[in-house]
Motif scaffolding. Structure first.
Motif, PDB file in Angstrom:
ATOM      1  N   LEU A 414      43.669  36.084  47.602  1.00 27.87           N
ATOM      2  CA  LEU A 414      42.477  36.073  46.755  1.00 27.87           C
ATOM      3  C   LEU A 414      42.780  36.613  45.360  1.00 27.87           C
ATOM      4  N   ARG A 418      43.989  32.731  44.111  1.00 28.61           N
ATOM      5  CA  ARG A 418      42.665  32.210  43.764  1.00 28.61           C
ATOM      6  C   ARG A 418      42.046  32.910  42.554  1.00 28.61           C
ATOM      7  N   GLU A 420      40.220  35.552  42.611  1.00 30.95           N
ATOM      8  CA  GLU A 420      38.887  36.020  42.991  1.00 30.95           C
ATOM      9  C   GLU A 420      39.006  37.522  43.248  1.00 30.95           C
ATOM     10  N   ALA A 424      38.885  39.941  46.578  1.00 30.34           N
ATOM     11  CA  ALA A 424      40.160  40.528  46.990  1.00 30.34           C
ATOM     12  C   ALA A 424      39.995  42.013  47.278  1.00 30.34           C
TER      13      ALA A 424
END
Length: 659
Positions: A414, A418, A420, A424
C-alpha cells in the motif's frame, strides 16, 4: 588411571579434559562447563569405565553441602554434561545410564600428559581432584582389635542415628527451601533471550537449520508466554561468541537465557536446551528432545515447557498450521540468506517453499517482502518487482489474515506500490497489534509516517523499534531525526550508536549527512574536528544523502575504488566526490537498473536544476519508491519554490514540505 588423573590432560573421544586447568576443550576451543558437571566428568573419567552409583556421586560431589536436592542436582549435571559432550541419551557414545543404579563413562579415556595442578584448578572445584580419584573403599587400612572396633561401632551407630534424624529434618526444610528458591527465581524472570543454538550436526551447511530453530523457538516463546522475548537479530550477534552469560544478558537486558544445541542427521533431530537465570548464573531447567526430522512441532513444544517452568504461559495458545517439512526447510534457508550476506539469493528458496506447499502463508509473505525489499533498496526495477510483491502479499493475506507478516507485506504494498499512505498506516498498525515485539514493524511504520509528514510520530515509532532491537538497524532512529530536520539530535544519536558500531557504513554516512545539513541550514554552528574523516570514510562507502544512505555500491568492498574516491574528495571536495559517484552510477545504469531519483539526488547536490527535475519526473513515471522521500531530502530543498517541482509533489500525493 585413578592415580594419575589430578592435574592430567586426558582425551575422551573428541574432547580433551584438562584436569589441572579444570577445562574441557573441543578442537582446542574451551567449552562453557559449570562446576558440578565438570566435577562429575572428572569423577566418571577417574573410574575407568566402572559403574558410579548415584549415591557415590552424591557423596563425592555434594557431601559438604546442605539443603541440596541431590537427585535433582545429579539429573541436572548429567543433562548439562551430555549437552556439552553432544551425547544422545538414547544412543550414548560417552555416558551410559544404568537404570536405577548410576552412570558409566563408556568412551575411551587416554592420558595425553600429566602436569602439576594449577592454582585455578585448586580454587575452582569445591573438593580436591585427588579426592574424586580415590577408590570407593580403602582396602589398605589395617584391622583394629575387636574390642576397639565394637566401641567404635557403637559410637558410629549413635552418630549415624543422630545424623539420620538431622538429615530427615533438613531434607524436609531443604526441599521446601529449594521449591521456594526456584519459585523466586522464576518470578524474577520477565525477559528472556534465546542464544543462537549450536550446530552439532558436524556439517557447516546445516547452520541455516540451527539458526532457523533459534528463530522459531524465539517466535514460539513470544507467542506461548507473556515474557518479553529478545529478538532473533539481537541475539545473533552472539553466535559462537565465548562471552560470560551475565555479560550477554546485561547487553540484551534479559533476566533469563536459553542456550543449547541442535543436530539433524539420519532423519532425526536432537535438541538440547537449558534455562539459566542470568544474574545468579544458576540453572533452572534443562531437557533433551529427540524427534523425527518431519516433526515441526519441536520448537513449540520446547517453548511451552519453558513458559510452564517460568509460570508465564500465555492465556490462549494459537494452533500452528500444518507445514510440509520440505517446504519449511526451504523457507528456513531463505530466511538464513535474507539475514546474512545472501539477501538477493533468498527469493528462490521462498519460491521453492511455495512450489512444495502452495498454501504456505509465511513463505508467500516473505516472498513479497523479498521483492519489495530489493525494489525499495533500488536493486530491482519497480516495473519488475512491484507486481510480484503485491501478488505475493495478497496470497499471504488470503491464506492467513491473522499472520503479522501478511499485514506487514500488504502495508509495504500500500505504501510503496499503490501510494495509499493512510491505508498503509492502518495495515501496519494491525500487524503491530498481532506481533508487538517485532522491531521491523515499527521501522516500517516510521517510514510510512515520514511520507505522511508526521515526523514526531515517526521518531516515537523508531524509538520503540530500537528499544526492542537496537542491533539489527542501529541507524534507523538517526534517519528519522534527519528526516525531521533535527540535526543536533541526529548527530547525538549517531555518535551514541557509533560507539557500538564504529565501522557501520550507514551510520557513518548518515553522520556525514547530519554535519553537511547542519552546516548548510544552520550556518555558523561549529562542527566536530573529525567531520572530514567521517565524511571521507562515508563517501568511500558510496553514500552521500539521506534518502540514499542505505545504497552501498561496490566501492564498499573494493579498496581501489575507496582509495580513488578518497583522493577525489581530498582534491575536489564535496562536488568532486559527487561527480565521481554520479559518473559511476551513470555507467552502471547502462547495464543494470539505477533509480533515476538516486541520480537526481547527485545532480541536486551539485545544484543542477534541469537534470534534477528531469530525473525526478522519470522516477515518477517508473513509479520508483524512493521518490516518496523527496520532501524530506535536504538536497532537493532548492527546488521547493519551482512550480514544476510542486506539481510533481501534488501528483505523488505527498504532504507539503517542512519549512
Amino acid at each position: 588411571m585413578p592415580g594419575t588423573l589430578p592435574g592430567s590432560v586426558v582425551q575422551i573421544g573428541e574432547f580433551e579434559l584438562d584436569c589441572g586447568r579444570f577445562e574441557l576443550r573441543r578442537n582446542g576451543h574451551p567449552l562453557r562447563v559449570e562446576r558440578k558437571p565438570m566435577e562429575l566428568l572428572i569423577l566418571l573419567a577417574s573410574c575407568e569405565g566402572r559403574l558410579v552409583t548415584r549415591s557415590e556421586i552424591a557423596g563425592r560431589l555434594w557431601s559438604r553441602e546442605v539443603f541440596v536436592d541431590t537427585e535433582h542436582g545429579i539429573n541436572t549435571a548429567i543433562r548439562k554434561l551430555r549437552h556439552c559432550l553432544r551425547d544422545d541419551p538414547d544412543h550414548p557414545q560417552y555416558i551410559q545410564t544404568i537404570q536405577g543404579k548410576g552412570y558409566r563413562l563408556i568412551a575411551p579415556v587416554t592420558v595425553v600428559s600429566q602436569q602439576a595442578e594449577s592454582p585455578a584448578a585448586a580454587e575452582a572445584p569445591a573438593l580436591h581432584l585427588a579426592a574424586l580419584a580415590e577408590p570407593t573403599q580403602n582396602a589398605g587400612v589395617a584391622a583394629a582389635p575387636s574390642h576397639r572396633f565394637e566401641r567404635r561401632q557403637t559410637r558410629w551407630l549413635l552418630w549415624f542415628t543422630m545424623a539420620a534424624i538431622a538429615l530427615l529434618a533438613a531434607g524436609t526444610y531443604g526441599g521446601r527451601y529449594l521449591i521456594h528458591r526456584h519459585e523466586l527465581a522464576s518470578a524474577n524472570i520477565r525477559s528472556l533471550a534465546v542464544l543462537p543454538l549450536d550446530n552439532f550436526s558436524g556439517d557447516p551447511a546445516q547452520d541455516y537449520f540451527a539458526d532457523g530453530m533459534t528463530d522459531e523457538l524465539t517466535t514460539m516463546l513470544a507467542r506461548d508466554s507473556n515474557l518479553r522475548i529478545v529478538s532473533r537479530t539481537s541475539v545473533m550477534q552472539y553466535k559462537k561468541a565465548h562471552r560470560p552469560l551475565r555479560e550477554i544478558a546485561r547487553a540484551l537486558r534479559a533476566d533469563g537465557i536459553v542456550e543449547g544445541s541442535v543436530a539433524r542427521s539420519g532423519g532425526r533431530v536432537h535438541m538440547n536446551l537449558q534455562l539459566i537465570q542470568a544474574d545468579s548464573d544458576s540453572h533452572l531447567w534443562a531437557d533433551s528432545y529427540v524427534r523425527d526430522a518431519d516433526d515441526l512441532a519441536l520448537p513449540d513444544e520446547a517453548a511451552q515447557a519453558i513458559a510452564k517452568r517460568l509460570h508465564s504461559s500465555a492465556s490462549v495458545t494459537v494452533p500452528v498450521p500444518y507445514v510440509n517439512p520440505a517446504a519449511h526447510d526451504a523457507y528456513l534457508q531463505g530466511k538464513y540468506l535474507w539475514f546474512s550476506s545472501g539477501m538477493t539469493d533468498s527469493g528462490k528458496y521462498f519460491q521453492k517453499a511455495i512450489e512444495i506447499q502452495p498454501d504456505y502463508a509465511m513463505a508467500w509473505a516473505w516472498l513479497s517482502m523479498y521483492h519489495g525489499g530489493l525494489t525499495v533498496a533500488g536493486l530491482l526495477d519497480p516495473r519488475i518487482g512491484m507486481d510480484p510483491m503485491e501478488h505475493s502479499a495478497s496470497r499471504a493475506m488470503q491464506l492467513d489474515p491473522n499472520l503479522a507478516e501478511s499485514h506487514q507485506a500488504m502495508a509495504a504494498v500500500l505504501a510503496f506500490h499503490r501510494w495509499e499512505f493512510a491505508a498503509a498506516d492502518q495495515e501496519i498498525l494491525h500487524a503491530i497489534s498481532l506481533d508487538p515485539h517485532n522491531a521491523e514493524l515499527y521501522h516500517l511504520r516510521a517510514r510510512i509516517l515520514i511520507i505522511l509528514n508526521r515526523s514526531s510520530e515517526a521518531i516515537e515509532s523508531e524509538k520503540k523499534g530500537m528499544e526492542i532491537n537496537p542491533f539489527q538497524k542501529p541507524w534507523e532512529l538517526m534517519y528519522s531525526y534527519l528526516a525531521a530536520r533535527r540535526y543536533d539530535d541526529a548527530m547525538q544519536e549517531g555518535e551514541l550508536r557509533l560507539k557500538d558500531f564504529p565501522t557501520n557504513p550507514r551510520l557513518l554516512s548518515l553522520t556525514t549527512d547530519a554535519y553537511r545539513c547542519r552546516n548548510m541550514y544552520q550556518a555558523g554552528t561549529a562542527t566536530r574536528r573529525d567531520t572530514t574523516d567521517i565524511a571521507t570514510f562515508s563517501f568511500a562507502c558510496g553514500a552521500l544523502s539521506i534518502s540514499f544512505a542505505s545504497r552501498l555500491d561496490e566501492a564498499t568492498a573494493n579498496p581501489q575504488s575507496a582509495a580513488a574516491l578518497r583522493r577525489t574528495y581530498e582534491q575536489g571536495g564535496l562536488h568532486g566526490a559527487v561527480r565521481w559517484q554520479l559518473a559511476r552510477r551513470a555507467t552502471r545504469s547502462k547495464a543494470a537498473y539505477v533509480s533515476p531519483v538516486e541520480l537526481a539526488s547527485y545532480h541536486a547536490l551539485l545544484g543542477e536544476r534541469e537534470p534534477t527535475l528531469a530525473l525526478l519526473n522519470e522516477g515518477y513515471n517508473l513509479h520508483s519508491p524512493d521518490i516518496l522521500y523527496i520532501q524530506t531530502e535536504p538536497a532537493f530543498d532548492f527546488l521547493h519554490a519551482d512550480p514544476r517541482y510542486r506539481a510533481l509533489v501534488h501528483k505523488i500525493g505527498l504532504a507539503e514540505a517542512q519549512p
